[in-house]
Design a protein around this motif. Structure first.
Motif, short mmCIF file in Angstrom:
data_model
loop_
_atom_site.label_atom_id
_atom_site.label_comp_id
_atom_site.label_asym_id
_atom_site.label_seq_id
_atom_site.Cartn_x
_atom_site.Cartn_y
_atom_site.Cartn_z
N ASP A 41 8.08 92.15 33.00
CA ASP A 41 8.44 91.34 32.12
C ASP A 41 9.70 92.17 31.27
O ASP A 41 10.74 91.66 31.23
CB ASP A 41 7.58 90.86 31.29
CG ASP A 41 6.74 89.82 31.86
OD1 ASP A 41 6.88 89.23 32.92
OD2 ASP A 41 5.61 89.37 31.16
N ARG A 42 9.39 93.44 31.13
CA ARG A 42 10.32 94.29 30.54
C ARG A 42 11.36 94.78 31.16
O ARG A 42 12.53 94.67 30.98
CB ARG A 42 9.53 95.44 29.97
CG ARG A 42 8.33 95.23 28.82
CD ARG A 42 7.78 96.51 28.45
NE ARG A 42 8.63 97.43 27.91
CZ ARG A 42 8.84 98.73 28.48
NH1 ARG A 42 8.32 98.98 29.57
NH2 ARG A 42 9.57 99.51 27.87
N VAL A 43 11.07 94.80 32.60
CA VAL A 43 12.18 95.11 33.41
C VAL A 43 13.48 93.96 33.45
O VAL A 43 14.59 94.15 33.40
CB VAL A 43 11.91 95.62 34.79
CG1 VAL A 43 12.98 95.54 35.91
CG2 VAL A 43 11.04 96.64 34.75
N GLU A 44 12.61 92.72 33.68
CA GLU A 44 13.57 91.49 33.63
C GLU A 44 14.35 91.19 32.28
O GLU A 44 15.72 91.03 32.23
CB GLU A 44 12.76 90.37 33.70
CG GLU A 44 13.38 88.91 34.00
CD GLU A 44 12.24 87.93 34.09
OE1 GLU A 44 11.30 88.05 34.51
OE2 GLU A 44 12.70 86.90 33.38
N TRP A 45 13.65 91.76 31.34
CA TRP A 45 14.50 91.66 29.82
C TRP A 45 15.52 92.73 29.88
O TRP A 45 16.52 92.12 29.33
CB TRP A 45 13.47 92.00 28.82
CG TRP A 45 14.00 92.22 27.46
CD1 TRP A 45 13.95 93.38 26.52
CD2 TRP A 45 14.34 91.25 26.38
NE1 TRP A 45 14.64 93.21 25.34
CE2 TRP A 45 14.88 91.98 25.56
CE3 TRP A 45 14.77 89.91 26.75
CZ2 TRP A 45 15.39 91.16 24.47
CZ3 TRP A 45 15.52 89.05 25.55
CH2 TRP A 45 15.94 89.71 24.38
N ALA A 46 15.46 93.93 30.16
CA ALA A 46 16.44 94.77 30.24
C ALA A 46 17.52 94.22 31.25
O ALA A 46 18.89 94.53 30.84
CB ALA A 46 15.94 96.10 30.77
N TYR A 47 17.24 93.75 32.38
CA TYR A 47 18.32 93.05 33.31
C TYR A 47 19.37 92.20 32.67
O TYR A 47 20.51 92.29 32.96
CB TYR A 47 17.71 92.70 34.36
CG TYR A 47 18.70 92.54 35.60
CD1 TYR A 47 19.23 93.49 36.18
CD2 TYR A 47 18.84 91.41 36.49
CE1 TYR A 47 19.98 93.52 37.47
CE2 TYR A 47 19.39 91.08 37.57
CZ TYR A 47 20.01 92.31 38.05
OH TYR A 47 20.89 92.06 39.20
N ARG A 48 18.62 91.43 31.81
CA ARG A 48 19.41 90.43 31.09
C ARG A 48 20.74 91.05 30.25
O ARG A 48 21.59 90.37 30.17
CB ARG A 48 18.57 89.53 30.12
CG ARG A 48 17.82 88.59 30.69
CD ARG A 48 17.04 88.03 29.68
NE ARG A 48 18.12 87.10 28.93
CZ ARG A 48 18.59 85.81 29.14
NH1 ARG A 48 17.78 85.41 30.26
NH2 ARG A 48 19.33 85.13 28.49
N ASP A 49 20.57 92.40 29.89
CA ASP A 49 21.70 93.10 28.93
C ASP A 49 22.49 94.06 30.23
O ASP A 49 22.80 94.87 29.62
CB ASP A 49 21.17 93.74 27.76
CG ASP A 49 22.04 93.59 26.78
OD1 ASP A 49 23.42 92.86 26.78
OD2 ASP A 49 21.82 94.53 25.89
N MET A 50 22.59 93.84 31.33
CA MET A 50 22.90 94.59 32.32
C MET A 50 24.00 93.86 33.31
O MET A 50 23.69 93.78 34.52
CB MET A 50 22.09 95.55 33.09
CG MET A 50 20.90 96.37 32.22
SD MET A 50 19.61 97.52 32.97
CE MET A 50 20.74 98.82 33.54
N PRO A 51 24.92 93.27 32.65
CA PRO A 51 25.70 92.41 33.52
C PRO A 51 26.62 93.09 34.44
O PRO A 51 26.92 92.50 35.78
CB PRO A 51 26.98 91.72 32.40
CG PRO A 51 26.67 92.63 31.30
CD PRO A 51 25.46 93.27 31.06
N VAL A 52 27.01 94.35 34.34
CA VAL A 52 27.87 95.09 35.49
C VAL A 52 26.90 95.36 36.46
O VAL A 52 27.09 95.19 37.84
CB VAL A 52 28.33 96.35 34.64
CG1 VAL A 52 29.27 96.89 35.96
CG2 VAL A 52 29.08 96.21 33.65
N LEU A 53 25.60 95.82 36.42
CA LEU A 53 24.84 96.09 37.31
C LEU A 53 24.41 94.82 38.37
O LEU A 53 24.16 94.72 39.35
CB LEU A 53 23.41 96.63 36.79
CG LEU A 53 22.77 97.27 37.87
CD1 LEU A 53 23.25 98.42 38.51
CD2 LEU A 53 21.28 97.91 37.25
N GLN A 54 24.27 93.66 37.53
CA GLN A 54 24.09 92.41 38.05
C GLN A 54 25.10 92.00 39.14
O GLN A 54 24.65 91.85 40.21
CB GLN A 54 23.94 91.52 37.00
CG GLN A 54 22.70 91.37 36.15
CD GLN A 54 22.69 90.34 34.95
OE1 GLN A 54 23.54 89.10 35.21
NE2 GLN A 54 22.16 90.44 33.92
#
Ligand code: ADE
Length: 417
Positions: free
Chosen positions: A16-29
């Motif tokens: 859940d925490r990794v998913e939360w961080a990913y939301r604020d990583m648009p370049v990495l997405q």
């Protein structure tokens, strides 16, 4: 090789925490979606020695999606987020060696364990993995085509290896990318170090004297943010230009010996050894809170502090009290990186850029390693610019383009007033 993490049952919290961080990583997405399609890291075994955080998990998952077989270990004994380590193992099958609070022996054993993957590529934060490879595990060197390094301290160590001609494969200094150090080192450190100090102590900064040792990009960020919270900031430096910069940025600048007598908080962020040293401890203010934000726990002479103290006790999770004469000195997080030990490291939004550089550089190494020498390279400007462009787009920020007239003007030398 079997993973070594604290508790695999922590995996759902980590997920859940990794998913939360990913939301604020648009370049990495965006990088992830392209690399997942193209699989440039197919047939690459990658050993990564990084802080095991939610942001790092998103990088490692991206590298796996890009086709790499990944093993990772922690780059600091206190920075591991145990739930994240469990998630990597349980939900992604990434071999992980990381337990928060492990001792030095266990820490190095974990690095050795990660090499069992027989790496073709390394990803390091602080150069401990690369140093160990070159010192005691040289048998693995011949299969390695290249590596990357995340942090200033690691780059300094690598440059020394390169200068002494002992470096055995090319390494890209991700730290040197503009989209890395201008944001991660400055805004990331600025915010996360204060986050660590505040979580550890729950003390107010307004009206206090906050000493920042070192005015590199990390020190600049820390001074700026401490000032923003209402502290009176004093900067110490050994470099005349940086000291001048600090002065003109509006901070008091003085020697360590002078500044340490005044500080309610002292944080060292220099990358050097014994910045707060034996002869300083007796002169510190009663109740001073000292911490380190440099990569290694060498900036405060803790050994001397222990020797000089008549008593020491743990007061809160990240606070140790030392009695020196009649005074109390409070050391945070054993003098380890306070932002990663007492808080969660830099926010996802800046690690987004640092780790997109990492992922794109690993692709670059696969494509270009035959042209590279056993030296330290800067991140190609094309990668740096790409990261900036995607980040701006994600923030819905548009910028101007040069007109053809302006381009022509910039390329000419004849016209003046
Ligand atoms: N270095 C500083 N902050 C970090 C983070 N959040 N994740 C990984 N490495 C870091």
């Amino acid at each position: 090789m079997k993973s070594d993490v604290k508790n695999l049952l922590l995996n759902t919290k980590g997920r859940d925490r990794v998913e939360w961080a990913y939301r604020d990583m648009p370049v990495l997405q965006e990088v992830n979606s392209v690399l997942s399609r193209n699989k440039p890291l197919k047939n690459i075994n990658l050993a990564a020695c990084l802080h095991i955080t939610t942001e790092t998990a998103n990088l490692l998952i991206t590298l796996k999606n890009a086709g790499a077989k990944v093993a990772c270990c922690a780059s600091n004994p206190l920075s591991t987020q145990d739930d994240v380590a469990a998630h990597l193992v349980k939900d992604h099958g990434i071999t992980t060696f990381a337990i928060k609070g492990i001792n030095d022996r266990g820490y190095y054993k974990h690095i050795v364990n990660s090499l069992a993957i027989k790496p073709n590529m390394t990803m390091d934060d602080g150069c401990d993995l690369v140093t160990l490879l070159h010192k005691t595990r040289r048998k693995y060197l011949k299969e390695i085509i290249g590596g990357t390094e995340e942090t200033t301290t690691g780059v300094i160590r690598l440059q020394s290896m390169s200068k002494n001609q002992v470096l055995k494969y090319p390494i890209i200094a991700v730290n040197n990318a503009f989209t890395k150090h201008l944001f991660d080192n400055r805004y990331g450190t600025g915010q996360s170090v204060l986050d660590g100090i505040m979580r550890a102590t729950n003390r107010l900064l307004a009206g206090k004297t906050f000493v920042v040792c070192g005015y590199g990009w990390c020190g600049k960020g820390l001074a700026m943010r401490a000032n923003g919270l209402g502290a009176n900031v004093i900067v110490t430096e050994i470099d005349s230009t940086k000291a001048l910069e600090a002065k003109m940025d509006g901070f008091q600048v003085m020697t360590g010996s002078e500044a340490f007598k005044k500080g309610d908080f002292i944080c060292s962020v220099t990358g050097n050894i014994n910045v707060i040293d034996k002869h300083h401890f007796k002169t510190l203010k009663d109740g001073v809170i000292i911490s380190n934000a440099g990569h290694f726990n060498v900036e405060i002479n803790i050994k001397a502090l222990k020797k000089m103290s008549s008593k020491k006790r743990k007061l809160r999770t990240d606070i140790e009290e030392f009695t020196v004469g009649k005074k109390k000195v409070y050391l945070l997080s054993d003098g380890r990186l306070v932002n990663l030990s007492a808080a969660e490291g830099h926010p996802s939004s800046v690690m987004d850029m640092s780790f997109s550089n990492q992922a794109l550089c690993s692709e670059y190494i696969v494509k270009n390693h035959k042209k590279l020498k056993n030296e330290v390279y800067d991140v190609p400007l094309s990668i740096d610019n790409k990261v900036a462009r995607i980040k701006l787009k994600s923030m819905n920020v548009k910028i101007d383009k040069l007109t053809s007239e302006q381009t022509k003007y910039l390329n000419s030398w004849e016209s003046g007033t």
